[in-house]
Design an enzyme around this catalytic site. Structure first.
Site, mmCIF file in Angstrom:
data_model
loop_
_atom_site.group_PDB
_atom_site.id
_atom_site.type_symbol
_atom_site.label_atom_id
_atom_site.label_comp_id
_atom_site.label_asym_id
_atom_site.label_seq_id
_atom_site.Cartn_x
_atom_site.Cartn_y
_atom_site.Cartn_z
ATOM 1 N N GLY A 115 47.948 -134.112 -67.318
ATOM 2 C CA GLY A 115 47.374 -134.371 -68.636
ATOM 3 C C GLY A 115 47.300 -135.851 -68.963
ATOM 4 C CD GLU A 118 43.491 -132.689 -67.268
ATOM 5 O OE1 GLU A 118 44.608 -132.322 -67.672
ATOM 6 O OE2 GLU A 118 42.554 -131.906 -67.045
ATOM 7 C CD GLU A 140 46.738 -130.911 -63.788
ATOM 8 O OE1 GLU A 140 46.487 -131.449 -62.681
ATOM 9 O OE2 GLU A 140 46.648 -131.518 -64.859
#
Ligand code: NAI
Length: 688
Positions: A115, A118, A140
């Site tokens: 994350g 991201e 992930e």
């Protein structure tokens, strides 16, 4: 002017730049919890009211930028509604960040995972700080999930589909220089100018690098072909029903522009349940790994153990590789054997490996080579912080060696044996302080096997055990504390499994079918191939010691009698050449000339093009695992699982969780099943 949230702090400077610092309250690393994401949304609300010229997002932690989503929250998901909400939370928030009217800059220093990457991708500009700890990754897939907060949508645009899929399907980390070279980052700067660089790029953002022509084609017009070939590659390594995440990542990118809310089945995959529990089990494995690491933390009153010098006695298969690994971990290592000629092959092997590892860094190569010192007389014993014995498995030889070492070693040095079958209590009989001897049992090959068993005998001092575990962490291995018992944990559970496999062969089953059943279950290789790898003579000796079988399996005994010892002799249950099994397909291909091989691959590419682009097909599904093969696997694995439970009951390993961890990291037991005892529980197996 500074505004504070619990986890974020926003400062505006005289140039109308907003500096947003993420400093998660009460934690040493930044992770993206629900509260953190809600606050970030509120930060964006505040910025909307009076937009800055630019926004720079940075970390307030020295450890790194962002370690990813909060795994604790992820593990606590109990249904599909919660899983859906978790995906939407990040997806929508990062889409909002990506659309802000001012220039956003992610200033990435240190780790930047999942994350976190991201979030950086949602920013207009990414600046990476060139230091060894800077790593960007989308790991992930290793947890059985997907980069659902925009990673699948944005990464391919930045770096092109081939590189993006490679990152997302392997989870590998990218260092600062590489991130810049591949276009993931817009700038790579040294730490001292990072703030100035971020400021400059926020005020005058650079234009995005164009993708090279071929990469552009593979990302856009030939997207379906790229996806098709990526699925074929994945299918070679992971079955869909075992590991659905990589397939979902490819589909989501190719068919849904990376939008996780548009792809059916994703939420169920993450929440687990009827459609499979891979993600839950892989997260469990992640936590189990942490549990193993805990054992290597200093315990109050026992002090912090730091190893600078290591002395290894025995420069054979194990000792040579242990010494090389310790040198690679930054320690100065002296390597002893009976004479220099026996040390030379280990040094040559190590140098070849160092050369491969640091092929472009002559300085690093020279430094590590300088740290590995041949020491035929054992002069390093007196200075060593850790002494590891890896001589032949012969009790009187080991006893004599430790009687001598214990007289010459420093008072606080770790004294350890790598024995796989002798009792620590027996080896230490001639030592002046026998409680100091501990087992540090590495697995072969040392550089690939993450687990190391730390063996405590009756009366072994707790300090010796803890210091040994701290040392094992310092060389980036996972310590598992076990009691001194035949085969400890890993070899003890493998022995009855291998025996069962050979019994099946004695009953007339094909060797390849037995192996295929185990691989179909999710083992990294079949038991017959494993026996060939460890050596049939070793398997024969281990079987006699670690199983209650009165006689050796006929298929094993006959081969050992003929001198067929497996990989090392070129013939065992399989035929081997250059460390690989010789299959008929490989032999015939080997006989073809290069032109024929080129034609074969061109032909394969054309078939892929026709299927993917013209017929719009997915690659053919893998053939299902037959009920017969599943039954074989159940029979094969049962003894391994039952022995694991028995060793927990006997207290050889402290808990069922640690036993699962040990068997996964020591044998490669199908991680997506969560470990042998987790599997037994989920299948309601009767282990009596
Ligand atoms: P190896 O036979 O390859 O090497 C043993 C080395 O020790 C030889 O180079 C020999 O010259 C040397 N040596 C013998 N007596 C010595 C002495 N008194 N002083 C100095 N050097 C001496 O053996 P390998 O396979 O490396 O095994 C070593 C130890 O590691 C054994 O205790 C074995 O049980 C254990 N082990 C072996 C594993 C394997 O897969 N080979 C895996 C895990 C543990």
């Amino acid at each position: 002017m500074t505004t504070h949230w619990q986890h974020w702090q926003l400062e505006r400077d005289h140039e109308q730049l907003a500096w947003l610092t993420f400093n998660k309250a009460g934690e040493s690393t930044n992770t993206l919890s629900k509260a953190v994401m809600e606050e970030l949304s509120s930060v964006l609300d505040t910025l909307d009211q009076s937009p800055p010229k630019g926004l720079i997002i940075r970390s307030g932690k020295s450890a790194g930028f962002i370690a990813g989503a909060d795994i604790g929250e992820f593990s606590a998901l109990s249904n599909t509604d919660e899983a859906g909400a978790l995906i939407r939370r990040g997806w929508e928030l990062y889409n909002r960040l990506a659309k802000v009217p001012y220039t956003s800059v992610a200033l990435v220093r240190g780790h930047c995972m999942g994350g976190g990457t991201e979030l950086a991708l949602a920013c207009r500009v990414i600046v990476v700080v060139d230091q060894p700890s800077t790593k960007m990754a989308l790991p992930e897939v290793l947890l059985g999930i997907i980069p659902g907060w925009g990673g699948m949508a944005r990464l391919p645009h930045r770096v092109g589909a081939p590189a993006a899929l490679d990152m997302m399907l392997t989870g590998k980390g990218i260092n600062a220089k590489k991130a810049y070279a591949m276009g993931l980052a817009d700038a790579c700067v040294p730490p001292r100018v990072m703030d100035a660089a971020a400021r400059m790029l926020a005020l005058t953002p650079p234009s995005r690098k164009k993708l090279p022509f071929l990469t552009h084609c593979l990302t856009y017009p030939l997207k379906k072909l790229t996806a098709y070939q990526a699925k074929m590659q994945v299918a070679k390594r992971a079955r869909f029903e075992h590991y659905p995440a990589p397939y979902a990542i490819i589909d989501c990118w190719a068919k849904h522009q990376g939008d996780p809310t548009a792809r059916p089945g994703l939420v169920e995959m993450i929440a687990g349940g009827k459609s499979g529990n891979t993600a839950r089990h892989l997260v469990r494995v992640f936590h189990l790994q942490d549990q193993l690491k805990q054992a290597g933390k200093p315990i109050e009153g026992m002090g912090t153990f730091e190893a600078k010098r290591v002395h290894v006695v025995g420069a054979g298969v194990m000792g040579g590789d242990i010494a090389a690994w310790c040198a690679l971990s930054g320690m100065t290592v002296t390597l002893q054997d009976q004479d220099i000629n026996r040390i030379a092959p280990a040094i040559t092997r190590a140098l070849t490996h160092f050369h491969r590892k640091y092929s472009r860094d002559a300085l690093a190569r020279r430094d590590v080579a300088d740290r590995l010192i041949p020491d035929p007389t054992g002069s390093g014993i007196g200075q060593a912080d850790v002494i590891i014995e890896a001589i032949v498995e012969d009790l009187p030889a080991k006893q004599a060696l430790f009687a001598d070492i214990s007289r010459r070693a420093k008072p606080n040095a770790i004294l350890a044996s790598n024995t796989s079958s002798l009792k620590v209590e027996a080896i230490r009989s001639g030592m002046s302080e026998p409680e100091r001897l501990v087992g540090i049992h590495f697995f072969n090959p040392v550089r690939k096997m993450p687990l190391v068993e730390i063996v405590a005998g009756e009366g072994t001092s707790a300090i010796a055990v803890n210091h040994a575990a701290q040392f094992v962490r310092a060389i980036d291995r996972l310590p598992l504390l076990v009691k001194s018992a035949p085969g400890f944990l890993v070899n003890a559970v493998l022995a009855p499994y291998m025996l069962e496999a050979m019994r099946m062969v004695d009953e007339g089953m094909a060797i390849a079918d037995v192996d295929a059943a185990a691989v179909g279950f999710g083992m990294p290789m079949g038991p017959m191939e494993l026996i060939d790898t460890v050596g049939l003579d070793v398997a024969l000796a281990a079987g006699a010691q670690l199983t209650s079988a009165p006689t050796a399996p006929a298929c094993l005994q006959a081969r050992v009698d003929r001198g067929e010892l497996g990989c090392k002799s070129g013939q065992g249950f399989y035929t081997w050449r250059d460390g690989k099994i010789v299959s008929t397909a490989k032999t015939s291909l080997g006989a073809q000339n290069k032109m024929a091989q080129a034609l074969t691959s061109t032909h394969a590419l054309m078939i892929d093009v026709i299927n993917a682009l013209l017929l719009q097909r997915d690659p053919p599904a893998q053939p299902p695992i037959s009920a017969h093969s599943q039954a074989l696997a159940k029979r094969l694995l049962h003894p391994l699982i039952a022995r694991t439970q028995a060793l927990v009951d006997l207290g050889i390993v402290a808990s069922a969780d640690l036993a699962d961890a040990g068997v996964i990291f020591g044998t490669g037991f199908a991680p997506f099943r969560g470990g042998p005892l987790c599997y037994a529980k989920s299948e309601n197996l009767n282990l009596a």
